[in-house]
Design a protein around this motif. Sequence first.
Motif, PDB file in Angstrom:
ATOM      1  N   THR A 319       0.845  -1.195   0.000  1.00  0.00           N
ATOM      2  CA  THR A 319       0.000   0.000   0.000  1.00  0.00           C
ATOM      3  C   THR A 319       0.881   1.245   0.000  1.00  0.00           C
ATOM      4  OG1 THR A 319      -1.705  -1.173   1.242  1.00  0.00           O
ATOM      5  CG2 THR A 319      -1.840   1.225   1.212  1.00  0.00           C
ATOM      6  N   VAL A 320       0.577   2.186  -0.884  1.00  0.00           N
ATOM      7  CA  VAL A 320       1.384   3.399  -0.997  1.00  0.00           C
ATOM      8  C   VAL A 320       0.497   4.640  -0.995  1.00  0.00           C
ATOM      9  CG1 VAL A 320       3.259   2.267  -2.254  1.00  0.00           C
ATOM     10  CG2 VAL A 320       1.353   3.282  -3.532  1.00  0.00           C
ATOM     11  N   LYS A 321       1.084   5.737  -0.589  1.00  0.00           N
ATOM     12  CA  LYS A 321       0.422   7.043  -0.674  1.00  0.00           C
ATOM     13  C   LYS A 321       1.133   7.852  -1.747  1.00  0.00           C
ATOM     14  CE  LYS A 321      -0.761  11.171   2.035  1.00  0.00           C
ATOM     15  NZ  LYS A 321      -0.637  11.830   3.356  1.00  0.00           N
ATOM     16  N   LEU A 322       0.383   8.426  -2.665  1.00  0.00           N
ATOM     17  CA  LEU A 322       0.957   9.243  -3.731  1.00  0.00           C
ATOM     18  C   LEU A 322       1.052  10.701  -3.290  1.00  0.00           C
ATOM     19  CD1 LEU A 322      -0.905   7.717  -6.817  1.00  0.00           C
ATOM     20  CD2 LEU A 322       1.238   6.985  -5.752  1.00  0.00           C
ATOM     21  N   ASN A 323       1.859  11.464  -4.005  1.00  0.00           N
ATOM     22  CA  ASN A 323       2.023  12.872  -3.639  1.00  0.00           C
ATOM     23  C   ASN A 323       0.746  13.691  -3.857  1.00  0.00           C
ATOM     24  OD1 ASN A 323       2.233  12.709  -6.444  1.00  0.00           O
ATOM     25  ND2 ASN A 323       3.689  14.408  -6.580  1.00  0.00           N
ATOM     26  N   PRO A 357     -12.466   2.341  -8.015  1.00  0.00           N
ATOM     27  CA  PRO A 357     -11.002   2.375  -8.043  1.00  0.00           C
ATOM     28  C   PRO A 357     -10.476   2.542  -9.474  1.00  0.00           C
ATOM     29  CG  PRO A 357     -11.786   0.608  -6.623  1.00  0.00           C
ATOM     30  CD  PRO A 357     -12.986   1.125  -7.374  1.00  0.00           C
ATOM     31  N   TYR A 358      -9.349   3.196  -9.606  1.00  0.00           N
ATOM     32  CA  TYR A 358      -8.752   3.398 -10.927  1.00  0.00           C
ATOM     33  C   TYR A 358      -7.232   3.238 -10.805  1.00  0.00           C
ATOM     34  CZ  TYR A 358      -7.723   8.057  -9.020  1.00  0.00           C
ATOM     35  OH  TYR A 358      -7.274   9.085  -8.233  1.00  0.00           O
ATOM     36  N   GLU A 359      -6.585   3.019 -11.940  1.00  0.00           N
ATOM     37  CA  GLU A 359      -5.154   2.771 -11.922  1.00  0.00           C
ATOM     38  C   GLU A 359      -4.376   3.966 -12.452  1.00  0.00           C
ATOM     39  OE1 GLU A 359      -4.084  -1.030 -13.541  1.00  0.00           O
ATOM     40  OE2 GLU A 359      -4.872  -2.004 -11.731  1.00  0.00           O
ATOM     41  N   VAL A 360      -3.238   4.201 -11.817  1.00  0.00           N
ATOM     42  CA  VAL A 360      -2.331   5.263 -12.223  1.00  0.00           C
ATOM     43  C   VAL A 360      -1.002   4.617 -12.604  1.00  0.00           C
ATOM     44  CG1 VAL A 360      -1.102   7.346 -11.513  1.00  0.00           C
ATOM     45  CG2 VAL A 360      -3.421   6.914 -10.670  1.00  0.00           C
ATOM     46  N   ASP A 361      -0.611   4.761 -13.874  1.00  0.00           N
ATOM     47  CA  ASP A 361       0.691   4.273 -14.339  1.00  0.00           C
ATOM     48  C   ASP A 361       1.683   5.415 -14.170  1.00  0.00           C
ATOM     49  OD1 ASP A 361       2.953   3.445 -15.692  1.00  0.00           O
ATOM     50  OD2 ASP A 361       1.843   2.500 -17.337  1.00  0.00           O
ATOM     51  N   LEU A 362       2.588   5.258 -13.219  1.00  0.00           N
ATOM     52  CA  LEU A 362       3.489   6.361 -12.894  1.00  0.00           C
ATOM     53  C   LEU A 362       4.508   6.646 -13.990  1.00  0.00           C
ATOM     54  CD1 LEU A 362       4.131   5.790  -9.072  1.00  0.00           C
ATOM     55  CD2 LEU A 362       2.344   7.096 -10.214  1.00  0.00           C
ATOM     56  N   THR A 363       4.638   5.751 -14.978  1.00  0.00           N
ATOM     57  CA  THR A 363       5.521   6.060 -16.113  1.00  0.00           C
ATOM     58  C   THR A 363       4.836   6.997 -17.096  1.00  0.00           C
ATOM     59  OG1 THR A 363       4.791   4.142 -17.423  1.00  0.00           O
ATOM     60  CG2 THR A 363       6.677   3.830 -15.946  1.00  0.00           C
ATOM     61  N   LYS A 364       3.520   7.123 -16.972  1.00  0.00           N
ATOM     62  CA  LYS A 364       2.774   7.981 -17.896  1.00  0.00           C
ATOM     63  C   LYS A 364       2.325   9.290 -17.243  1.00  0.00           C
ATOM     64  CE  LYS A 364       1.119   4.004 -20.551  1.00  0.00           C
ATOM     65  NZ  LYS A 364      -0.045   3.187 -20.962  1.00  0.00           N
ATOM     66  N   GLN A 365       2.291   9.293 -15.920  1.00  0.00           N
ATOM     67  CA  GLN A 365       1.930  10.520 -15.207  1.00  0.00           C
ATOM     68  C   GLN A 365       3.145  10.936 -14.372  1.00  0.00           C
ATOM     69  OE1 GLN A 365      -1.957  10.835 -13.481  1.00  0.00           O
ATOM     70  NE2 GLN A 365      -2.778   9.118 -14.685  1.00  0.00           N
ATOM     71  N   LEU A 366       4.036  11.661 -15.026  1.00  0.00           N
ATOM     72  CA  LEU A 366       5.357  11.922 -14.453  1.00  0.00           C
ATOM     73  C   LEU A 366       5.341  12.893 -13.287  1.00  0.00           C
ATOM     74  CD1 LEU A 366       7.496  12.023 -17.724  1.00  0.00           C
ATOM     75  CD2 LEU A 366       6.990  10.085 -16.223  1.00  0.00           C
ATOM     76  N   THR A 367       4.262  13.651 -13.124  1.00  0.00           N
ATOM     77  CA  THR A 367       4.195  14.554 -11.975  1.00  0.00           C
ATOM     78  C   THR A 367       3.690  13.852 -10.719  1.00  0.00           C
ATOM     79  OG1 THR A 367       1.941  15.269 -12.564  1.00  0.00           O
ATOM     80  CG2 THR A 367       3.797  16.558 -13.462  1.00  0.00           C
ATOM     81  N   MET A 369       4.026  10.767  -8.009  1.00  0.00           N
ATOM     82  CA  MET A 369       5.063   9.868  -7.503  1.00  0.00           C
ATOM     83  C   MET A 369       4.641   9.299  -6.162  1.00  0.00           C
ATOM     84  SD  MET A 369       7.835  12.839  -6.643  1.00  0.00           S
ATOM     85  CE  MET A 369       7.512  13.554  -8.258  1.00  0.00           C
ATOM     86  N   ILE A 370       5.319   8.239  -5.773  1.00  0.00           N
ATOM     87  CA  ILE A 370       5.042   7.619  -4.470  1.00  0.00           C
ATOM     88  C   ILE A 370       5.661   8.476  -3.386  1.00  0.00           C
ATOM     89  CG2 ILE A 370       5.552   5.631  -2.992  1.00  0.00           C
ATOM     90  CD1 ILE A 370       5.309   3.886  -5.506  1.00  0.00           C
ATOM     91  N   ASP A 371       4.811   8.887  -2.453  1.00  0.00           N
ATOM     92  CA  ASP A 371       5.258   9.751  -1.366  1.00  0.00           C
ATOM     93  C   ASP A 371       5.729   8.934  -0.176  1.00  0.00           C
ATOM     94  OD1 ASP A 371       5.596  12.400  -0.365  1.00  0.00           O
ATOM     95  OD2 ASP A 371       3.846  12.097   0.922  1.00  0.00           O
TER      96      ASP A 371
END
Length: 376
Positions: A319-323, A357-367, A369-371
């Motif tokens: 489990t992660v929290k995004l910025n 729920p929805y998915e975020v691909d961090l390679t495509k949404q560069l702003t 990040m995992i906080d």
Amino acid sequence: MLIGFIGKEVDEIIMRLLPTTSCVSGMRLAKPIFNEEGVILLGRHVELSQSLINRLQQLGVDYLYIEDPDTEDVEVEDVLSDETKRRALTEIRTHFGLFMEATAKKKFSRAPTLGKTFGDLMKMIIDDISGHRGALIMLMNMNVLNTYVYQHSLNVSIYTVMLGMANGFNREELMVIGLGSLLHDIGKTKINWQLLQRPGPLSPDEYEEIKKHTEYGYKMLKDEPNMPLIAAHCAFQHHERIDGSGYPRGIKGGEIHDYAKWIAIADSYDAMTTHRSFRRAMLPHQAMEILFTGAGTLYDTKKIAFFRDNVAIYPIGVTVKLNTGVKGVVTDINPSAPQRPVVRVLTDEHNRRISQPYEVDLTKQLTVMIDQVELA
């Protein structure tokens, strides 16, 4: 044991990775729990009771994969077959155990079939890993009850062979570095077992005794039939550091064999991400931060960077929290950028559960990040 094979979808409830301290009665295991010989002790879908949870904590299991319908389409496949895993742990336990028994009885012991036995085993390991080329290294110590030396030896070997494959090593090179990594700690069988298991701090004399395992390992392997001499040097040099601060000889940089430099990284990483009697296991991103503090002094900088690029530092299920403030679960790893996984968002920035729920691909949404990693 878990190691990465990323991107396979199945129609099963799989997983969220939780600290065992955060598990509660009624949760079900998403992965079976194995003993040190690769035998299943608790099967998949077993419902946890508080007494089971307490027992697992006592046995050193820091994290568990728990069934979670929010991630029902995600799976992680082991790179080693159950047969290879069982044989590997059995052979390590049997041969290391014989040496330990001889040490306890103060007798001399040799194993004339050591090279042949572990050579055949290494062929099986390489064949299994070859079937998963391109896989990323993931945690291998979840859901495993283990005697540290046995499981650690296998883990380091798998990590090192995977790194060798990613580096383009041929089969002969993989056999040599594989044997060197599998047997890098064999010299510990000559150390008093109680000393190795000591939970508290060691005295200077005790630490000096444990350091001798590198020399013992070299002497045990250098004259073994069917054992490459370089494998013996891997046992000798895996605690040497490029700035000369390591042991047993304090050699530097180019004096250390390249294979031993790779094994040093895998050895340190697995030690940090494995439960020990004196501390809990770290998660990969925490271990990686520590490894990078030693880049250029303890470890080869290019090798550390290559290792980072081949490790899933945010394991599937965590489990992660995004910025942006939202929270979710890592559901997939991008092999080209393992530090930027796919995250399934489950709560909004106010920690309220969302209906879709929805998915975020961090390679495509560069702003984005995992906080931080959420451990509860």
